[in-house]
Each structure stands twice: as structure tokens, then as C-alpha cells.
Design a protein around this motif. Structure first.
Motif, PDB file in Angstrom:
ATOM      1  N   ILE A 151       0.841  -1.196   0.000  1.00  0.00           N
ATOM      2  CA  ILE A 151       0.000   0.000   0.000  1.00  0.00           C
ATOM      3  C   ILE A 151       0.873   1.242   0.000  1.00  0.00           C
ATOM      4  O   ILE A 151       0.590   2.213  -0.720  1.00  0.00           O
ATOM      5  CB  ILE A 151      -0.947  -0.014   1.216  1.00  0.00           C
ATOM      6  CG1 ILE A 151      -1.932  -1.182   1.058  1.00  0.00           C
ATOM      7  CG2 ILE A 151      -1.714   1.288   1.324  1.00  0.00           C
ATOM      8  CD1 ILE A 151      -2.877  -1.336   2.202  1.00  0.00           C
ATOM      9  N   THR A 152       1.964   1.217   0.819  1.00  0.00           N
ATOM     10  CA  THR A 152       2.885   2.346   0.823  1.00  0.00           C
ATOM     11  C   THR A 152       3.419   2.569  -0.586  1.00  0.00           C
ATOM     12  O   THR A 152       3.505   3.701  -1.072  1.00  0.00           O
ATOM     13  CB  THR A 152       4.066   2.059   1.774  1.00  0.00           C
ATOM     14  OG1 THR A 152       3.558   1.427   2.945  1.00  0.00           O
ATOM     15  CG2 THR A 152       4.796   3.335   2.133  1.00  0.00           C
ATOM     16  N   ASP A 153       3.751   1.455  -1.251  1.00  0.00           N
ATOM     17  CA  ASP A 153       4.260   1.532  -2.615  1.00  0.00           C
ATOM     18  C   ASP A 153       3.235   2.181  -3.544  1.00  0.00           C
ATOM     19  O   ASP A 153       3.556   3.080  -4.320  1.00  0.00           O
ATOM     20  CB  ASP A 153       4.610   0.108  -3.076  1.00  0.00           C
ATOM     21  CG  ASP A 153       4.972   0.049  -4.548  1.00  0.00           C
ATOM     22  OD1 ASP A 153       5.672   0.976  -5.004  1.00  0.00           O
ATOM     23  OD2 ASP A 153       4.543  -0.908  -5.228  1.00  0.00           O
ATOM     24  N   VAL A 154       1.966   1.736  -3.411  1.00  0.00           N
ATOM     25  CA  VAL A 154       0.891   2.301  -4.242  1.00  0.00           C
ATOM     26  C   VAL A 154       0.748   3.786  -3.958  1.00  0.00           C
ATOM     27  O   VAL A 154       0.671   4.611  -4.878  1.00  0.00           O
ATOM     28  CB  VAL A 154      -0.432   1.568  -3.961  1.00  0.00           C
ATOM     29  CG1 VAL A 154      -1.598   2.308  -4.606  1.00  0.00           C
ATOM     30  CG2 VAL A 154      -0.362   0.154  -4.480  1.00  0.00           C
ATOM     31  N   ASP A 155       0.744   4.122  -2.648  1.00  0.00           N
ATOM     32  CA  ASP A 155       0.557   5.527  -2.269  1.00  0.00           C
ATOM     33  C   ASP A 155       1.665   6.408  -2.829  1.00  0.00           C
ATOM     34  O   ASP A 155       1.421   7.542  -3.242  1.00  0.00           O
ATOM     35  CB  ASP A 155       0.516   5.658  -0.742  1.00  0.00           C
ATOM     36  CG  ASP A 155      -0.833   5.183  -0.207  1.00  0.00           C
ATOM     37  OD1 ASP A 155      -1.728   4.949  -1.047  1.00  0.00           O
ATOM     38  OD2 ASP A 155      -0.973   5.021   1.011  1.00  0.00           O
ATOM     39  N   SER A 156       2.907   5.866  -2.829  1.00  0.00           N
ATOM     40  CA  SER A 156       4.021   6.678  -3.312  1.00  0.00           C
ATOM     41  C   SER A 156       3.825   7.004  -4.796  1.00  0.00           C
ATOM     42  O   SER A 156       4.206   8.051  -5.272  1.00  0.00           O
ATOM     43  CB  SER A 156       5.343   5.937  -3.105  1.00  0.00           C
ATOM     44  OG  SER A 156       5.407   4.858  -4.021  1.00  0.00           O
ATOM     45  N   ARG A 157       3.198   6.081  -5.491  1.00  0.00           N
ATOM     46  CA  ARG A 157       2.971   6.357  -6.910  1.00  0.00           C
ATOM     47  C   ARG A 157       1.775   7.274  -7.144  1.00  0.00           C
ATOM     48  O   ARG A 157       1.682   7.936  -8.165  1.00  0.00           O
ATOM     49  CB  ARG A 157       2.774   5.041  -7.662  1.00  0.00           C
ATOM     50  CG  ARG A 157       4.114   4.382  -7.954  1.00  0.00           C
ATOM     51  CD  ARG A 157       3.941   3.218  -8.894  1.00  0.00           C
ATOM     52  NE  ARG A 157       3.579   2.017  -8.161  1.00  0.00           N
ATOM     53  CZ  ARG A 157       3.152   0.902  -8.753  1.00  0.00           C
ATOM     54  NH1 ARG A 157       3.004   0.872 -10.062  1.00  0.00           N
ATOM     55  NH2 ARG A 157       2.864  -0.154  -8.033  1.00  0.00           N
ATOM     56  N   LEU A 158       0.837   7.265  -6.163  1.00  0.00           N
ATOM     57  CA  LEU A 158      -0.334   8.135  -6.303  1.00  0.00           C
ATOM     58  C   LEU A 158       0.080   9.596  -6.301  1.00  0.00           C
ATOM     59  O   LEU A 158      -0.427  10.402  -7.054  1.00  0.00           O
ATOM     60  CB  LEU A 158      -1.308   7.897  -5.130  1.00  0.00           C
ATOM     61  CG  LEU A 158      -2.245   6.701  -5.234  1.00  0.00           C
ATOM     62  CD1 LEU A 158      -3.116   6.649  -3.996  1.00  0.00           C
ATOM     63  CD2 LEU A 158      -3.097   6.807  -6.485  1.00  0.00           C
ATOM     64  N   SER A 159       1.014   9.928  -5.393  1.00  0.00           N
ATOM     65  CA  SER A 159       1.422  11.330  -5.261  1.00  0.00           C
ATOM     66  C   SER A 159       2.789  11.522  -5.915  1.00  0.00           C
ATOM     67  O   SER A 159       3.724  11.970  -5.294  1.00  0.00           O
ATOM     68  CB  SER A 159       1.466  11.721  -3.786  1.00  0.00           C
ATOM     69  OG  SER A 159       2.223  10.736  -3.098  1.00  0.00           O
ATOM     70  N   ARG A 160       2.901  11.055  -7.146  1.00  0.00           N
ATOM     71  CA  ARG A 160       4.177  11.171  -7.850  1.00  0.00           C
ATOM     72  C   ARG A 160       4.531  12.659  -8.004  1.00  0.00           C
ATOM     73  O   ARG A 160       3.674  13.467  -8.379  1.00  0.00           O
ATOM     74  CB  ARG A 160       4.045  10.506  -9.223  1.00  0.00           C
ATOM     75  CG  ARG A 160       5.321  10.498 -10.024  1.00  0.00           C
ATOM     76  CD  ARG A 160       5.190   9.529 -11.165  1.00  0.00           C
ATOM     77  NE  ARG A 160       5.134   8.161 -10.671  1.00  0.00           N
ATOM     78  CZ  ARG A 160       4.780   7.121 -11.439  1.00  0.00           C
ATOM     79  NH1 ARG A 160       4.439   7.302 -12.686  1.00  0.00           N
ATOM     80  NH2 ARG A 160       4.764   5.909 -10.952  1.00  0.00           N
ATOM     81  N   PRO A 161       5.802  13.032  -7.730  1.00  0.00           N
ATOM     82  CA  PRO A 161       6.194  14.449  -7.841  1.00  0.00           C
ATOM     83  C   PRO A 161       5.975  14.981  -9.265  1.00  0.00           C
ATOM     84  O   PRO A 161       6.262  14.280 -10.230  1.00  0.00           O
ATOM     85  CB  PRO A 161       7.670  14.447  -7.494  1.00  0.00           C
ATOM     86  CG  PRO A 161       8.030  13.076  -7.066  1.00  0.00           C
ATOM     87  CD  PRO A 161       6.886  12.166  -7.278  1.00  0.00           C
ATOM     88  N   GLN A 162       5.429  16.150  -9.323  1.00  0.00           N
ATOM     89  CA  GLN A 162       5.194  16.756 -10.629  1.00  0.00           C
ATOM     90  C   GLN A 162       6.405  17.600 -11.038  1.00  0.00           C
ATOM     91  O   GLN A 162       7.070  18.209 -10.209  1.00  0.00           O
ATOM     92  CB  GLN A 162       3.958  17.671 -10.554  1.00  0.00           C
ATOM     93  CG  GLN A 162       2.712  16.986 -10.041  1.00  0.00           C
ATOM     94  CD  GLN A 162       2.105  16.100 -11.110  1.00  0.00           C
ATOM     95  OE1 GLN A 162       1.967  16.506 -12.255  1.00  0.00           O
ATOM     96  NE2 GLN A 162       1.776  14.865 -10.754  1.00  0.00           N
ATOM     97  N   ALA A 163       6.654  17.621 -12.311  1.00  0.00           N
ATOM     98  CA  ALA A 163       7.761  18.452 -12.796  1.00  0.00           C
ATOM     99  C   ALA A 163       7.395  19.931 -12.669  1.00  0.00           C
ATOM    100  O   ALA A 163       6.258  20.311 -12.919  1.00  0.00           O
ATOM    101  CB  ALA A 163       8.050  18.118 -14.256  1.00  0.00           C
ATOM    102  N   VAL A 164       8.347  20.706 -12.182  1.00  0.00           N
ATOM    103  CA  VAL A 164       8.073  22.135 -12.024  1.00  0.00           C
ATOM    104  C   VAL A 164       8.512  22.841 -13.299  1.00  0.00           C
ATOM    105  O   VAL A 164       9.642  22.699 -13.760  1.00  0.00           O
ATOM    106  CB  VAL A 164       8.840  22.705 -10.817  1.00  0.00           C
ATOM    107  CG1 VAL A 164       8.551  24.177 -10.655  1.00  0.00           C
ATOM    108  CG2 VAL A 164       8.483  21.912  -9.581  1.00  0.00           C
ATOM    109  N   SER A 165       7.612  23.558 -13.834  1.00  0.00           N
ATOM    110  CA  SER A 165       7.984  24.198 -15.089  1.00  0.00           C
ATOM    111  C   SER A 165       8.611  25.569 -14.832  1.00  0.00           C
ATOM    112  O   SER A 165       8.366  26.169 -13.797  1.00  0.00           O
ATOM    113  CB  SER A 165       6.759  24.347 -15.986  1.00  0.00           C
ATOM    114  OG  SER A 165       5.806  25.097 -15.279  1.00  0.00           O
TER     115      SER A 165
END
Lengths: 400, 304
Positions: free
Chosen positions: A386-400
Motif C-alpha cells: 500500500i505504501t508503494d501504491v501511495d508513493s505512486r499516487l502522489s508522484r512528484p510533478q515536474a516544475v515548469s
């Protein structure tokens, strides 16, 4: 009166008949279980109808030899012989010809019974046959049974019961795993033969009590009833025995209280009443239990869908959903979520989002197969996953 | 034996016997192929409570109420078997055994409890009927067949049974292709858009019609025998459905005629005075035909 009958107070003969019916019921219930497990319940119907020509022939032969013709052991011996012949016909037709077992059963039971009727009409025209009372074998007649006959009935019912109990291990084995049974030295063919032999004995002993048309009920109904209460075969055997014994005992006792209550039909109807009760009330497989189960499931779906609607800010119009959420204290009367409701809705939403990711990911294929819109993700995945799934849910977005 | 006496005493029972045998054998073919051979057995057992209830409600032994009661009981039984099979997840044979024994027991008990001593209604009658009693007293010879006055005195069972046979035959003729497809390949028939569930139920109902109409005249034992034995014997003779149905009709008629003649005249030939049960003898003859077919039939084994 019924109390006296139940306590074996209605005289020696009636008590013996009641005891015999009890033992017969137990033996039939136990023997029938193995038939039922092998899905051959109706073979017993062919066997029981095939007893009739034997009864008629035995009577004719006994009279021809100068005897009385009404001797119960002789009649039952004839019944056993012709029932055996009927059984062999069923086996032969279903193995050696293209007919299925059901057609073989139907053919044997109707033809043997028809021939039996022919013999009965011959017996009726014989001088000795006027008061033969062979019709009593059709529906059973325990009224006016002689002491010797009642004793024979009780003793042979007891013997059949002992035989079934002796053979129950190999019978169980053959019902579930014929291959293993063969390896351990019990040839399935022989076990089948033994099973059919026992069924035949039960039928013959039951002829005088229940009659040949209805004896099949004693073999079929108790096992079917017992099956509602348990999934374990040894428990089914015991339960079927107890139910069959109960039906035989109650039926014989009730029938002893009045002349217009024939034993056979009463025993069958008591047995059927026990069946109806089990069909309705048994836990697990009973009708009431499955209705309740269905309702519980329906409610869970409604609550879940209601929570998801709350989470996405949609109003709830559906009445049942509204009522269920309200009763659980998750929403107020006007449909706005309470604090607990907000928390539950957020949890449901998170669950759904996690599931969406799990179902999209090939590595979780087995877990994803368990998705039904209700199962919480914690029941399927480990905390690490679940931790693994959660980490992918809030994947860091690229800052433009 | 072929004179006036024959027309009055033997012709009506023989014709009724043929109608019963053929009306039961026709649907029996499809029931046999679909593995539902024992439906006939179940139906003919549950007819008894239906008739007894009809008698208790109306208080008279009349054809109309009895047919309705019997048909009602047959429908109740089919529904109960299906319900028990699905609700309890029980094998079809066992479910059938539970239902028909219970209903038959109920019928016997009702019969014993009610006062039916002054009417012709008892368990023996229900089991093996009374084919021999269906005589045509108004007949004076073959010419009576063309005489309207004499024809009016014919046993009512004959036209009724002929009507039942007509209904069954028309049903089989109209639905021949769907019935054939459903009997051999139910999945394929469904794939073509055939509603096999409805057609299967219609087949059972038509069988019930035949069984109920026959029941009053000849009792249930012939009905069971005719549903199974002629089609089973025909199955040993051919691999084609059309031919099988034709064989079964022939076998059914042959059992009816030979059974009746043997029952009525056979005992006289061997010097006995009284006749034996015609219904039982017809069932016996159909069994003998099946036995011969099972031993000698060209297509008796599974791979021939």
C-alpha cells in the motif's frame, strides 16, 4: 394417545413397529447418504418398484408348494430376489447400451411394477389369494401386524444399520475418491455393489412399513435435508441417520394413534416437514440465511456508493442509501455529511483511487482480480504494498 | 372374437390404449434425448394429490375439475423441483425424489382422511386404472361405428384421449425443428436465438397434458412405461430422429394392442378363467420390446 405412542406404551406390537421404523429410518438415512453423494439417489426408486413381482411370485410359489403364501420372510425373500434382478437390469442397460441411467431407471421401475400388477391380479383370482393382503406392500400396512413379523422387522432393521455402520469408511472413500479407494485395496466396483446391496436390504425391510412406492423417500429426503446443515461428510451421515430415525419414530407413533393414518405416508410427510424446515432455516444454505446475506450485501453496496457520492460532493437522492447513511450517523437529515461521514467518504475515495491504480498495474494482476467495489484494499495488499501504491499516487510533478 | 362382442368390449379399450401409448411416447422421445426421462415418473406420481384436492373442493368425480387439479399439481411439482434445485443447490434427481414422494404421500393421506368410499377413487385405481371397464355397451357390431346414436354412448375417455393425442402430435409437428435442435445441442439452439428454457417448459407441460389425460383412463403405471420404454427401444433401432419417433410410435401401439389382447385373452388360452390387469400387461409388453431391442437392436451401443 400420541404421548403413549411416543413412549412405547401402545402394546408390544405397536412398540416393536415403532422401534423398527426408528431403526429403519436411521439405516435408510445413513445408506441414502452414500447414494446421494454418488448422485444415484433415484436408483433406489427402481429397486423398490422392482420388489413387487418378487412378492407376487413368492406368494404363488409358496401356495403351489402347499404353504400359506402369506409368510413374511418368504415374501421378503422373493422381493429381494426380484429387486436384485431389477438392479442388474438398470446396471446392464446403463453400461452396455446407449441409454442413460435415468432412462434405465424409468424403464425398469415401470416394467417391473407393471409385471408385478399382472401377478397381483393373478393372485387375486387364486383361492388362497383373496385375503392375501399383498396390496399392503404398495403403501405399507403396519396395522394388524403379527408379533413375529414385527420382531423380524425390528431385528432386520437393526442388522442393516449395523452393516452400514461397519462399511461406512470404504463407502465414504468410494463416494469421494474412487481412485484412492482402489489404491488402498477397496475396489469401487465392489463397494458400489455393497452400497446397492444395503439399499436393497433397506428397501425390502421397509416394504411392510412404508410400502414400495414411498420407501425411496426414506433414502432420499434425510440426506438431502442433512446436506443443508453441514459441509462435512461424517456429519452428514450422522445427521441423515438422526433425521431418518426421527421421521420413522414420529411417523410410526403418529400413525399408531388413529386407523386412518397409514404409516408410510405419515413417515414421508414428517420427513418432508423436517426438510422444509431445513430448507428455510438452515444456516449457510437455508433460504432465510441467503436472503439475509443478500440484504447485507445490498446495504454494503448502497453505503459504499453513497460515501463515494459524498466524496465527490454529489447530493444523494436514492432513498435506501439516504436512510442507511443517516442511520449510521454519516449524514444529517438534510443530506450533508457529518464529521464521521466526511472521514468515511474520504476513506472510500482513497480506497477507490488506490484500487484504480492497482487494477491498472500488471504486477498486481492477482490482487486486482479480487476487486468488487466493496473489498477494502487493506484486505488484499500488505502495508508495504500500500505504501508503494501511495508513493505512486502522489508522484512528484515536474516544475515548469 | 371379431364380432359384435369385440366392438363393444375390446375395441374401445384397445383404441384408448393406443392413444395413451402414442400420446406419451411422442414427447417421451425428446425427454429421453434431453436426459429428462424421469419427468414422466414424477408427473404421474403428483397427479394423485391434484385429483384428490379437486375432488375435495368440488365434491364430485367429474372430468373437468380433475383434469384441472391434476394439471395444477403437475405445475406445482415442476416449480417445486426447480425451486428446491436452485435454492438448496441440490442435484435434480434428488430434488425430484423429494417432491414427488412428498406430494404422493400427501395425496394418499388426503384420500384416507376423506370420505371417498362412495366414489370410485382410490390409490389402486390411480396406479393401474381400469382399462377393461371402458366398454361401449351401445355397440351392436361394426356398423355401430357409423351410427350417431350408438356413438354417443361411447366411453368419454376415447374422444378425450384422442384429443390429447391430437394436441401432442400438433405440438411435436409444429416445433419439430426447434425440439430436434434443443434435444441434440442445446448450446447451438441458444446460439441461434431459440428460447430453450421456454420450449423445455412447454415440452414438460405437453407431457403433463398427455399424462393427466391418460391417468384417469389407465392409471399412472402405463404412463411411466410409455414415456420411456418405446422411445428407449426406438433409440436402439436408429440414429435418425425422424425414424426414432416413427419406431417409438410403432412400438407404443404394438405394446398397447399386444398387452391388451394378452391380458384379456391370454389367460383363456392357457385355461385360466379370469383376465389379468391390462395396464400391467401393456407395461410388461413394452418392457419385453425394450429388452429385445436392447439385445438385438442395430444401434444399441453408444458408438454405433
Amino acid at each position: 394417545m400420541l404421548g403413549d405412542a411416543l413412549l412405547f406404551q401402545l402394546g408390544y406390537n405397536a412398540s416393536l413397529v415403532t422401534l423398527g421404523a426408528l431403526l429403519l429410518g436411521v439405516a435408510a438415512g445413513v445408506a441414502g447418504t452414500f447414494l446421494f453423494l454418488r448422485k444415484r439417489a433415484l436408483v433406489s426408486d427402481a429397486i423398490s418398484h422392482a420388489t413387487l413381482p418378487g412378492v407376487g411370485l413368492a406368494f404363488i410359489v409358496m401356495v403351489a408348494l402347499g404353504g400359506d403364501g402369506r409368510s413374511l420372510p418368504g415374501l421378503l425373500f422373493g422381493a429381494a430376489l426380484s429387486a436384485g434382478a431389477g438392479l442388474l437390469c438398470v446396471q446392464w442397460l446403463s453400461r452396455r447400451t446407449r441409454l442413460g441411467e435415468d432412462a434405465a431407471i424409468g424403464a425398469v421401475l415401470s416394467v417391473f411394477f407393471g409385471f408385478g400388477i399382472v401377478l397381483l391380479t393373478i393372485v387375486q383370482t387364486m383361492n388362497a389369494g383373496r385375503q392375501a393382503g399383498l396390496e399392503g406392500f404398495l403403501l405399507g400396512s403396519t396395522a394388524g401386524m403379527l408379533r413375529d413379523e414385527a420382531l423380524l422387522l425390528a431385528v432386520s432393521a437393526g442388522l442393516v444399520l449395523a452393516l452400514v455402520m461397519l462399511l461406512r469408511r470404504p463407502l465414504t472413500l468410494a463416494a469421494f475418491d474412487p481412485g484412492f479407494s482402489e489404491v488402498t485395496g477397496w475396489r469401487p466396483g465392489w463397494i458400489d455393489l455393497a452400497m446397492m446391496g444395503i439399499v436393497l436390504l433397506v428397501t425390502v425391510v421397509g416394504l411392510k412399513v412404508v410400502g414400495l412406492i414411498l420407501i425411496v423417500a426414506l433414502l432420499i429426503v434425510p440426506p438431502v435435508t442433512a446436506r443443508f446443515w453441514t459441509e462435512r461428510v461424517d456429519v452428514v451421515v450422522i445427521t441423515a441417520g438422526v433425521l431418518g430415525g426421527l421421521a420413522g419414530y414420529l411417523g410410526a407413533a403418529i400413525s399408531a394413534t388413529a386407523p386412518a393414518l397409514p404409516t408410510g405416508p405419515i413417515v414421508v410427510l414428517v420427513s418432508f416437514a423436517l426438510f422444509g424446515l431445513s430448507l428455510l432455516c438452515a444456516p449457510g444454505r437455508g433460504v432465510l440465511a441467503s436472503v439475509l446475506r443478500h440484504q447485507r450485501y445490498q446495504r454494503r453496496v448502497h453505503v459504499r456508493q453513497g460515501l463515494l457520492a459524498l466524496a465527490s460532493g454529489q447530493p444523494i437522492y436514492e432513498r435506501l442509501t439516504h436512510r442507511l447513511l443517516r442511520r449510521a450517523g454519516l449524514i444529517r437529515a438534510d443530506g450533508v455529511a457529518t464529521t464521521a461521514g466526511q472521514a468515511a467518504a474520504a476513506k472510500a475515495q482513497l480506497d477507490e483511487t488506490r484500487w484504480a491504480l492497482v487494477r491498472a498495474d500488471q504486477t498486481f494482476a492477482t490482487a486486482a482480480a479480487r476487486y468488487d467495489g466493496l473489498t477494502a484494499i487493506e484486505d488484499v495488499l500488505t502495508p508495504d504494498q500500500i505504501t508503494d501504491v501511495d508513493s505512486r499516487l502522489s508522484r512528484p510533478q515536474a516544475v515548469s | 372374437m371379431m364380432g359384435a362382442e369385440f366392438v363393444a368390449l375390446s375395441l374401445p379399450p384397445i383404441l384408448i390404449g393406443i392413444c395413451v401409448a402414442v400420446a406419451c411416447a411422442l414427447p417421451g422421445n425428446f425427454l429421453l434425448l434431453r436426459g429428462q426421462a424421469l419427468i414422466g415418473d414424477a408427473i404421474s406420481h403428483v397427479v394423485l394429490p391434484g385429483i384428490v384436492v379437486a375432488f375435495l373442493v368440488t365434491g364430485l368425480v367429474a372430468t373437468g375439475p380433475m383434469l384441472l387439479g391434476a394439471a395444477g399439481a403437475a405445475v406445482v411439482a415442476v416449480i417445486a423441483i426447480e425451486a428446491i434445485r436452485r435454492l438448496g443447490r441440490i442435484e435434480a434427481g434428488a430434488a425430484m425424489g423429494v417432491v414427488f414422494t412428498a406430494m404422493f404421500a400427501g395425496g394418499v393421506l388426503l384420500l384416507e382422511q376423506s370420505d371417498t368410499s362412495n366414489v370410485h377413487l382410490d390409490v389402486e385405481h390411480a396406479l393401474f386404472g381400469n382399462l377393461e371397464s371402458l366398454i361401449w355397451l351401445d355397440a351392436t357390431g361394426w356398423a355401430s361405428l357409423l351410427d350417431p346414436v350408438a356413438l354417443a354412448g361411447m366411453p368419454v375417455e376415447l374422444p378425450r384421449m384422442a384429443l390429447a393425442l391430437g394436441v401432442v402430435a400438433v405440438f411435436v409437428w409444429l416445433f419439430w425443428r426447434p425440439l430436434a435442435m434443443m434435444s441434440f445441442d442445446e448450446g447451438f439452439a441458444q446460439g441461434l436465438g431459440l428460447r430453450t428454457g421456454a420450449l423445455g417448459l412447454a415440452l414438460v407441460i405437453i407431457s403433463a397434458v398427455a399424462a393427466v389425460a391418460a391417468f384417469d383412463a389407465v392409471g399412472s403405471i402405463i404412463v411411466i412405461a410409455m414415456f420411456i420404454c418405446p422411445p428407449a427401444a426406438a433409440r436402439m433401432m436408429t440414429n435418425r430422429l425422424g425414424a426414432q419417433v416413427a419406431w417409438s410410435v410403432g412400438f407404443a401401439a404394438l405394446s398397447a394392442v399386444s398387452g391388451y389382447v394378452l391380458a384379456g385373452y391370454g389367460p383363456l388360452w392357457i385355461g385360466a378363467s379370469a383376465s389379468v390387469s391390462a395396464a400391467g400387461m401393456i407395461a410388461t409388453m413394452s418392457g419385453l420390446i425394450l429388452a429385445v431391442a436392447a439385445v438385438l437392436g442395430p444401434h444399441r451401443t453408444r458408438n454405433s
